[in-house]
Design a protein around this motif. Structure first.
Motif, PDB file in Angstrom:
ATOM      1  N   ALA A  48      -6.491   0.441 -16.437  1.00 15.81           N
ATOM      2  CA  ALA A  48      -6.358  -0.645 -17.410  1.00 15.81           C
ATOM      3  C   ALA A  48      -5.630  -1.829 -16.793  1.00 15.81           C
ATOM      4  CB  ALA A  48      -5.627  -0.153 -18.652  1.00 15.81           C
ATOM      5  N   TRP A  49      -4.528  -1.565 -16.085  1.00 13.08           N
ATOM      6  CA  TRP A  49      -3.764  -2.669 -15.499  1.00 13.08           C
ATOM      7  C   TRP A  49      -4.459  -3.237 -14.265  1.00 13.08           C
ATOM      8  CZ3 TRP A  49      -0.577  -5.670 -17.737  1.00 13.08           C
ATOM      9  CH2 TRP A  49       0.130  -5.215 -18.855  1.00 13.08           C
ATOM     10  N   ALA A  50      -5.225  -2.431 -13.553  1.00 20.20           N
ATOM     11  CA  ALA A  50      -6.011  -2.973 -12.439  1.00 20.20           C
ATOM     12  C   ALA A  50      -7.033  -3.979 -12.957  1.00 20.20           C
ATOM     13  CB  ALA A  50      -6.716  -1.843 -11.684  1.00 20.20           C
ATOM     14  N   VAL A  51      -7.693  -3.632 -14.049  1.00 20.30           N
ATOM     15  CA  VAL A  51      -8.689  -4.525 -14.644  1.00 20.30           C
ATOM     16  C   VAL A  51      -8.026  -5.790 -15.180  1.00 20.30           C
ATOM     17  CG1 VAL A  51     -10.272  -4.748 -16.594  1.00 20.30           C
ATOM     18  CG2 VAL A  51     -10.358  -2.715 -15.152  1.00 20.30           C
ATOM     19  N   ARG A  52      -6.914  -5.631 -15.883  1.00 18.67           N
ATOM     20  CA  ARG A  52      -6.248  -6.792 -16.479  1.00 18.67           C
ATOM     21  C   ARG A  52      -5.702  -7.744 -15.423  1.00 18.67           C
ATOM     22  NH1 ARG A  52      -2.936  -2.675 -20.404  1.00 18.67           N
ATOM     23  NH2 ARG A  52      -4.561  -2.401 -22.016  1.00 18.67           N
ATOM     24  N   LEU A  53      -4.959  -7.201 -14.481  1.00 23.18           N
ATOM     25  CA  LEU A  53      -4.326  -8.070 -13.484  1.00 23.18           C
ATOM     26  C   LEU A  53      -5.352  -8.701 -12.551  1.00 23.18           C
ATOM     27  CD1 LEU A  53      -1.196  -5.878 -12.670  1.00 23.18           C
ATOM     28  CD2 LEU A  53      -1.296  -7.949 -14.063  1.00 23.18           C
ATOM     29  N   SER A  54      -6.397  -7.958 -12.209  1.00 21.26           N
ATOM     30  CA  SER A  54      -7.427  -8.550 -11.344  1.00 21.26           C
ATOM     31  C   SER A  54      -8.134  -9.700 -12.044  1.00 21.26           C
ATOM     32  CB  SER A  54      -8.432  -7.486 -10.909  1.00 21.26           C
ATOM     33  OG  SER A  54      -9.186  -7.000 -12.007  1.00 21.26           O
ATOM     34  N   ALA A  87       0.066  -3.123  -5.594  1.00 22.08           N
ATOM     35  CA  ALA A  87      -1.065  -3.810  -4.958  1.00 22.08           C
ATOM     36  C   ALA A  87      -1.344  -5.148  -5.629  1.00 22.08           C
ATOM     37  CB  ALA A  87      -2.304  -2.923  -5.009  1.00 22.08           C
ATOM     38  N   SER A  88      -1.234  -5.197  -6.946  1.00 21.61           N
ATOM     39  CA  SER A  88      -1.492  -6.446  -7.671  1.00 21.61           C
ATOM     40  C   SER A  88      -0.452  -7.501  -7.329  1.00 21.61           C
ATOM     41  CB  SER A  88      -1.509  -6.181  -9.180  1.00 21.61           C
ATOM     42  OG  SER A  88      -2.527  -5.269  -9.527  1.00 21.61           O
ATOM     43  N   ALA A  89       0.811  -7.079  -7.253  1.00 27.30           N
ATOM     44  CA  ALA A  89       1.875  -8.027  -6.900  1.00 27.30           C
ATOM     45  C   ALA A  89       1.675  -8.551  -5.482  1.00 27.30           C
ATOM     46  CB  ALA A  89       3.237  -7.358  -7.040  1.00 27.30           C
ATOM     47  N   ALA A  90       1.343  -7.669  -4.543  1.00 25.86           N
ATOM     48  CA  ALA A  90       1.118  -8.101  -3.160  1.00 25.86           C
ATOM     49  C   ALA A  90      -0.102  -9.019  -3.068  1.00 25.86           C
ATOM     50  CB  ALA A  90       0.932  -6.882  -2.265  1.00 25.86           C
ATOM     51  N   TYR A  91      -1.144  -8.709  -3.823  1.00 25.38           N
ATOM     52  CA  TYR A  91      -2.351  -9.528  -3.808  1.00 25.38           C
ATOM     53  C   TYR A  91      -2.054 -10.918  -4.361  1.00 25.38           C
ATOM     54  CZ  TYR A  91      -7.435 -10.131  -3.690  1.00 25.38           C
ATOM     55  OH  TYR A  91      -8.713 -10.547  -3.398  1.00 25.38           O
ATOM     56  N   ALA A  92      -1.337 -10.966  -5.501  1.00 27.16           N
ATOM     57  CA  ALA A  92      -1.002 -12.252  -6.106  1.00 27.16           C
ATOM     58  C   ALA A  92      -0.110 -13.078  -5.175  1.00 27.16           C
ATOM     59  CB  ALA A  92      -0.304 -12.026  -7.448  1.00 27.16           C
ATOM     60  N   ALA A  93       0.846 -12.419  -4.529  1.00 28.39           N
ATOM     61  CA  ALA A  93       1.730 -13.141  -3.605  1.00 28.39           C
ATOM     62  C   ALA A  93       0.943 -13.691  -2.416  1.00 28.39           C
ATOM     63  CB  ALA A  93       2.846 -12.213  -3.128  1.00 28.39           C
TER      64      ALA A  93
END
Length: 329
Positions: free
Chosen positions: A150-156, A256-262
């Motif tokens: 759910a959070w992978a889908v939302r954050l992506s 992973a989402s935080a690293a990707y966004a950064a």
């Protein structure tokens, strides 16, 4: 047994699926055009732009079609997805039209017709972005799958929105364009160097200056890469018991989402300062190093298992009755 439920093909958003199919066909046509059409536009073969856009849209549309299938209430999501498909198709029609005419589609103000085409393209991009925003809001509110996916889908979807928004930075006139009256081109992909200069193979990104398309591409394809990470973790769970724990997968997702966004922010900052992707300065390298170190530490912490619960005390054996001499003493 899979940790994630399979999505029936019948639940996929059909307009987005058909749009993806049409983009696959356009990619083939564009590939042939790149092979047989020797025209060059802005330093690259003229069919390069529709080829890159169509391939990117195949991945983007199929990802959105799958995400929309996860929504329990699909009516609003269906309309939002249809808006994205129609707006995207309109943009690709205009890009292809300008290729056939032998002229630039983006930033082109050379004639009233070219200016009108680019203005309509700008409108389709805004509509596309708003449709994607509506889908992101729906995904944020929906209860879907396990918490990690759910959070992978939302954050992506949120990072992809930010990646798409980088396109709005490209329409700003450059200092050179502001210095002349009625510039035929207003806006640019590159920063610090003119579009059409030395560029990287295949991507066409500038290799002597900044290029906003790097962050644009990286951000938008979070839509595929972050959910794909979760699918990989789920596939590895039977071999690595720790990954079967939803809490571990959730921590991986957030890390992973935080690293990707950064990294997306770093790439945008690097381009805006006029630096080529493979020519970073000390500040860019320091930022990249911080992302690697913090991301690695967070990944190691993500692998921690749940704290073991204290074992209940074992019941003590019943005491033997005291002997008479012990009682007397």
């Amino acid at each position: 047994m899979s940790l994630l439920p399979a999505t029936p093909l019948t639940r996929l958003h059909r307009p987005l699926v058909w749009f993806a199919v049409s983009m696959g066909a356009l990619a083939l046509v564009s590939a042939v055009g790149m092979a047989v059409d020797d025209r060059i536009l802005v330093g690259v073969p003229i069919w390069t732009k529709p080829f890159k856009f169509s391939v990117s849209f195949v991945a983007y549309a199929l990802s959105l079609a799958w995400m929309l299938s996860l929504l329990p209430r699909r009516r609003v999501g269906w309309w939002a997805g249809t808006v994205v498909a129609v707006a995207s198709a309109g943009e690709m029609v205009l890009i292809t039209l300008q290729v056939i005419r032998g002229t630039q589609s983006h930033f082109n103000q050379a004639t009233p017709f070219d200016a009108a085409v680019f203005q309509v393209m700008g409108g389709t991009v805004v509509v596309l972005w708003l449709g994607a925003l509506a889908i992101a809001v729906l995904l944020l509110r929906a209860r879907i799958l396990d918490r990690a996916m759910a959070w992978a889908v939302r954050l992506s979807s949120l990072i992809a929105l930010a990646g798409a928004a980088v396109g709005f930075l490209m329409v700003r006139p450059t200092p050179e364009q502001l210095a002349v009256d009625n510039s035929p081109i207003v806006g640019a992909h590159s920063v610090g160097v003119p579009d059409g200069g030395p560029s990287m193979p295949l991507t066409g990104w500038a290799d002597t200056g900044g290029d906003l398309r790097v962050a644009h591409f990286f951000g938008m394809h979070a839509l595929q890469l972050l959910p794909l990470l979760l699918l990989v973790l789920a596939a590895l769970a039977p071999r690595f018991a720790r990954l079967a724990d939803e809490r571990v997968r959730l921590r991986f997702t957030l890390t992973a989402s935080a690293a990707y966004a950064a990294t997306f922010v770093l790439l945008t900052w690097q381009a805006l300062r006029g630096q080529a992707l493979f020519a970073p300065d000390g500040a860019t390298l320091a930022g990249a190093g911080a992302i690697v170190l913090l991301g690695g530490a967070a990944t190691a912490l993500s692998l921690r298992g749940p704290s073991p619960s204290p074992s209940p005390p074992s019941p003590s054996a019943p005491s033997a009755p005291a002997r008479p001499e012990e009682v007397a003493s």
